[in-house]
Scaffold this active site. Structure first.
Site, PDB file in Angstrom:
ATOM      1  N   GLY B  48       0.777  -1.235   0.000  1.00 48.74           N
ATOM      2  CA  GLY B  48       0.000   0.000   0.000  1.00 48.74           C
ATOM      3  C   GLY B  48       0.805   1.280   0.000  1.00 48.74           C
ATOM      4  N   SER B  85      11.888  -3.060   0.158  1.00 50.95           N
ATOM      5  CA  SER B  85      12.471  -4.044   1.079  1.00 50.95           C
ATOM      6  C   SER B  85      12.917  -3.274   2.302  1.00 50.95           C
ATOM      7  CB  SER B  85      13.675  -4.747   0.440  1.00 50.95           C
ATOM      8  OG  SER B  85      14.774  -3.870   0.358  1.00 50.95           O
ATOM      9  N   ARG B  88      11.278  -0.007   4.169  1.00 48.16           N
ATOM     10  CA  ARG B  88      11.845   1.325   4.009  1.00 48.16           C
ATOM     11  C   ARG B  88      10.986   2.319   3.226  1.00 48.16           C
ATOM     12  NH1 ARG B  88      13.917   1.732  -0.990  1.00 48.16           N
ATOM     13  NH2 ARG B  88      15.472   3.323  -0.538  1.00 48.16           N
ATOM     14  N   GLN B  89       9.936   1.860   2.516  1.00 54.22           N
ATOM     15  CA  GLN B  89       9.307   2.799   1.582  1.00 54.22           C
ATOM     16  C   GLN B  89       8.501   3.904   2.265  1.00 54.22           C
ATOM     17  OE1 GLN B  89      10.514   3.162  -1.143  1.00 54.22           O
ATOM     18  NE2 GLN B  89      10.688   1.324  -2.411  1.00 54.22           N
ATOM     19  N   LYS B 283       7.790   5.412  10.766  1.00 50.86           N
ATOM     20  CA  LYS B 283       8.932   4.493  10.593  1.00 50.86           C
ATOM     21  C   LYS B 283       8.536   3.463   9.528  1.00 50.86           C
ATOM     22  CE  LYS B 283      10.130   4.827  15.534  1.00 50.86           C
ATOM     23  NZ  LYS B 283      10.141   4.053  16.809  1.00 50.86           N
ATOM     24  N   GLU B 287       8.108  -5.673   7.785  1.00 51.22           N
ATOM     25  CA  GLU B 287       8.803  -6.848   8.292  1.00 51.22           C
ATOM     26  C   GLU B 287       8.641  -7.059   9.799  1.00 51.22           C
ATOM     27  OE1 GLU B 287      12.738  -7.282   5.830  1.00 51.22           O
ATOM     28  OE2 GLU B 287      12.068  -5.217   5.923  1.00 51.22           O
TER      29      GLU B 287
END
Lengths: 421, 327, 175
Positions: B48, B85, B88-89, B283, B287
């Site tokens: 998303g 990954s 981070r996005q 943040k 994961e």
């Protein structure tokens, strides 16, 4: 925190409407005029020298437009996010079952499959290694010329020996974790076509700009002659970070001068894609009699399989996170990325941290038990808080909400379970 | 006999790549009618990011979420967003999009300052209205102000890029600041262990995650629930079985992932301890949601029946073996 | 050497022009419309739908394990990767394209969006059709029945909770 207008609101997803209507065009749904279908011939053996590939019969099958081997890759014939150690198509040495040998583009999938069956491949099998601890021994068969220990990440802080010598509590345990499949429901897929002198790909991917660089390098094209457009992607979880179909379809679209599509079957997806690294973890914790952590001494061995993929990054992250979210004054970690002839392991949701959490959290409970305190107490006693220092010496000034997560979870546990840990 | 137990698992997770540069970029084009095109490299793989990045830009520009159209992950159009990954996005592309929006906004604020004859920092843009602080009733529409820019030949576009402030790790000691910010979480699970069959059933998962700021709380919950379900699979069911390099489980019939029948009652809990460097404090969560689950389940099994399973997955065979050993 | 494509008894793909290829005409109802089509005898329903341009039905495994290709045939859900196109002759088939439109969403589609039941979206069409088949048969299912009705549809993103919530929301709004 300040109340905002749009941020903090559960607005509707941008893509939800197309998805519930079945209108989203995933890569495998795209059909282009004159489109050919691609299939990949893969190695049935784990470690071998590739002696010869005879494609003549496949090439002369009606409906076959291109049959390509390593010799047809214009340049480099390597890919990899950290180290370029993986061939697009194997030139001389096979390192795992599923290593790609030949790609075929044909009028239909059936013809492409029939073409694969006509290809003659000669191998000379080599002794293989499947256990990472065996692979670390000097006499083990070498997967790559540089040896099987691909890299070591070390963390060193304080004085481990002194801490263990003075510890009241020492807990030492070995852990093993398994290989996990990402299991996104959409298998890898992509289409490629030419738009003037630009090769355009619509592909299921987590990293289009990386794909662009890898395609361009192997095809000897400038970066602006390769355009990667991410199609709606049916999950990734780290498994669609590496190159899958991209270089094959770009190459075949150019060679066959026709649009091409490659959709992996589920079996091919499971065979060819990366996995979560299986780990061996030897974890030793020192604490004082109250349960305050004094030191950790950890060895991590990650089986990255035949190629590095995200292996070194995964093991580095494991090393940094090996302490768990706790203040540990003395730290020693050695994290090994090891090659074997197993399926390649790469990025997988959590990047080596779930494996370590499985270890450090059981260690914490064992420390608590020995100190006679509760699992919650041992965590609060050692928790990272604002201005705590991590195992790599970083001081976390702000943004440390760890204790609050313990408190919030504990309150909920009291409410719904009627008890806490 | 069926025995219940409760276990805890905690985690921390550095957002972004470890001690390496991993920037992301974004372009913003604020159009004549005050709608926005946002172009980002970030690939939305279902988590998303397109939605969250649109929210960040809409917030900054004082327009509606629906006003922002996102084009993402197209190397012919968008700047590099790096990999989707390392959770981070939201943080990295989110900052890039935020900066791009701020750059475009500067032009509009400059124009509004002249229109109102006040200092730039007194101008506020909210709900597509531009006004001087404290004088909301005397507003101009965004179209009007952007139109003012156009009449002077000014474009309202912005670009932004962000790279987290990190240092590399020392080769010998690993010393360094590999991440700019960290996510934290605590999960508490309740399990029921069948001592006859060795079967472990997870009854409830309480998952409290510090995500800095939840840009979209429903999506954060979705990540927490989905992640802990994948963690449940890691804990109990999933294993790629490999014999002499050959995968013996290459199908969903042989490689079992959790189905709807396996999922316990979920209690996703959002904790917001803002990251100073995050977009509006955000943040990441993708994961972290999976990381503590298998640990919490292992601890709960111990709490229930007093055995330590140190090899994943926690299969009935391993449970029965350990129970037999303990007797 | 053990080469899988040369194993004894390995089935070679059938090609156009091979003797055993045959076509037949089928008549059926597709999303409430009459359809007459020529199909190959061994063509899978999922491929036939894609050939017709209906790509909303997703192919996740081709082995009937994941449920992404779920369609409704005469009121029952089926994995369209395991159904041959000739088998739908005379039957009524509903695919995701028949559930709703941009102008008029089905209540389940609306609820999936509202409840956050969609992430990557690849399982979504199959999930929606399994839910529709349940509600067509039982307008007031219990939570356990809802969960059972989607147990043949794998989802790797959501953890199923929000999907069950969405279906439950539709049930509650009707009752």
């Amino acid at each position: 925190m300040q109340e905002l207008n749009v941020v903090g609101k559960s607005v509707r997803r941008k893509d939800a409407l197309d998805k519930v209507l079945g209108k989203s065009q995933y890569s495998g749904d795209i059909k282009l005029p004159g489109m050919l279908h691609v299939k990949v011939l893969r190695s049935p053996v784990a470690h071998a020298l590739l002696k010869n590939i005879d494609c003549r019969a496949a090439e002369s099958l009606p409906g076959v437009h291109a049959v390509l081997t390593a010799k047809d890759i214009p340049e480099s014939n390597t890919h990899g996010i950290i180290i370029k150690d993986e061939p697009v198509l194997v030139m001389d040495k096979i390192r795992k079952i599923g290593d790609p040998l030949v790609v075929v583009a044909a009028e239909t999938e059936e013809i492409a499959l029939r073409a694969l069956s006509l290809i003659e491949v000669e191998f000379e099998e080599l002794p293989a290694v499947f256990d990472p601890e065996e692979a670390m021994k000097p006499e083990a068969p070498k997967v790559h010329d540089g040896g099987n220990i691909q890299s070591i990440r070390k963390i060193r802080k304080g004085d481990i020996e002194a801490a263990f010598a003075h510890a009241d509590i020492v807990v030492e345990t070995s852990y093993r974790t398994q290989m996990q499949e990402h299991a996104y429901i959409e298998p890898e897929a992509g289409v490629a076509y030419l738009d003037g002198d630009v090769v355009v790909l619509r592909v299921s991917t987590q990293n289009p700009h990386f794909d662009c660089k890898e395609v361009a390098r192997n095809l000897a094209l400038p970066l602006n002659k390769v355009r990667i457009v991410q199609a709606p992607t049916g999950g990734g979880f780290g498994g669609k970070l590496d190159i899958s179909v991209q270089i094959y379809i770009a190459l075949l679209a150019i060679r066959a001068k026709r649009p091409v599509r490659l959709v992996y079957t589920r079996e091919e997806s499971m065979l060819a894609s990366t996995k979560r690294h299986p780990y061996v973890i030897k974890y030793k914790t020192a604490a004082d009699k109250n349960g305050k952590l004094m030191a950790i001494d950890v060895i991590v061995i990650g089986d990255t399989g035949a190629y590095a993929s995200y292996g070194p990054g995964t093991l580095t992250r494991s090393a940094v996170h090996a302490t768990g979210p706790y203040e540990v004054p003395n730290v020693r970690v050695d994290a090994y990325t090891v090659y074997t002839n197993n399926p390649t392991a790469g990025a997988c949701r959590g990047f080596g941290v779930p494996q370590l959490a499985f270890a450090h959290e059981q260690q914490m409970d064992m420390v608590a038990q020995r100190a006679g305190i509760s699992p919650i107490q041992v965590r609060l006693l050692n928790a990272l808080r604002p201005n705590s220092q991590t195992g790599t010496g970083q001081v976390l000034e702000t943004g440390v909400g760890f204790v609050e997560t313990i408190e919030v979870a504990q309150a909920k546990a009291l409410e719904v379970l009627g008890r806490i840990c | 006999m069926k025995k219940r137990g409760v276990g805890i698992g905690c985690m921390w997770y550095g957002i972004g790549n470890t001690g390496l540069p991993n920037p992301a970029g974004a372009f913003v084009d604020w159009k004549d009618d005050a709608t926005v095109s946002l172009m980002v490299g970030a690939a939305d793989i279902g988590q998303g990011s397109n939605t969250v990045l649109a929210q960040i830009v809409a917030e900054e520009l004082g327009v509606g979420y629906e006003d922002v159209l996102v084009t993402s992950a197209d190397t012919g159009v968008t700047p590099d967003g790096g990999a989707t990954s390392a959770s981070r996005q939201t943080y990295i592309s989110g900052n890039a999009a935020h900066l791009a929006a701020q750059e475009a906004k500067k032009v509009v604020l400059e124009e509004a300052k002249e229109m109102f004859g006040v200092e730039k920092n007194q101008v506020i843009i909210r709900d597509r209205r531009v006004f001087v602080k404290g004088q909301e009733e005397n507003y101009k529409s965004l179209e009007e102000v952007i139109g003012g820019c156009r009449r002077k030949g000014k474009m309202t576009i912005g670009h932004g890029w962000f790279n987290p402030d990190t240092t590399g790790l020392d080769g010998e000691t690993g010393a360094g600041s590999p991440y700019d910010t960290y996510a934290f979480a605590t999960q508490i699970v309740e399990v029921e262990v069948d001592t006859e069959t060795g079967q472990v059933e997870v009854l409830q998962i309480i998952a409290a995650h510090d995500v800095g700021r939840a840009i979209n709380p429903l999506q954060v919950e979705g990540q927490i629930e989905g992640g802990s379900t994948m963690g449940l699979g890691l804990a109990l069911y999933e294993e790629v079985k490999v014999l002499d390099g050959k995968i013996k489980t290459p199908s969903f019939a042989t490689y079992l992932i959790p189905t709807s029948m396996d999922v316990p009652t979920m209690h996703p809990l959002i904790v917001e301890e803002p990251a100073e460097s995050g977009p509006f404090g955000a943040k990441g969560v993708g994961e972290p949601a999976l990381i503590p689950t298998s640990a919490a389940i292992a601890n709960a099994v111990f709490n229930a029946v007093g055995i330590r399973i140190t090899e994943l997955p926690i299969t009935p065979e391993k449970v029965l073996d350990q129970l037999a050993e303990n007797q | 050497m053990d080469v899988p494509w040369k194993k004894p008894g390995a089935k070679l793909p059938v090609l156009e022009g091979d003797k055993n290829m045959s076509k037949q005409t089928i008549n059926f109802m597709l999303n409430s419309q009459k359809v007459s089509a020529q199909v190959e005898s061994d063509s899978r329903l999922v491929d036939f739908l894609h050939e017709m341009g209906l790509t909303g039905t997703k192919l996740g495994c081709g082995e009937g394990d994941c449920g992404a290709c779920t369609v409704i045939i005469d009121g029952q859900t089926a994995n369209s990767c395991l159904v041959l196109a000739p088998q739908i002759d005379g039957k009524e088939v509903t695919t995701i394209e028949g559930l709703g439109s941009y102008e008029q969403l089905h209540p389940l589609q609306e609820a999936f969006i509202e409840e956050g039941a969609v992430q990557c979206g690849f399982c979504t069409p199959g999930m929606l059709l399994s839910a529709k088949a349940l509600l067509d048969e039982n307008s007031n299912p219990k939570r356990e029945e809802i969960i059972r009705s989607i147990s043949g549809n794998l989802c790797r993103c959501t953890g199923y909770t929000k999907i069950a919530n969405a279906i439950e929301k539709v049930v509650r709004s009707k009752s």
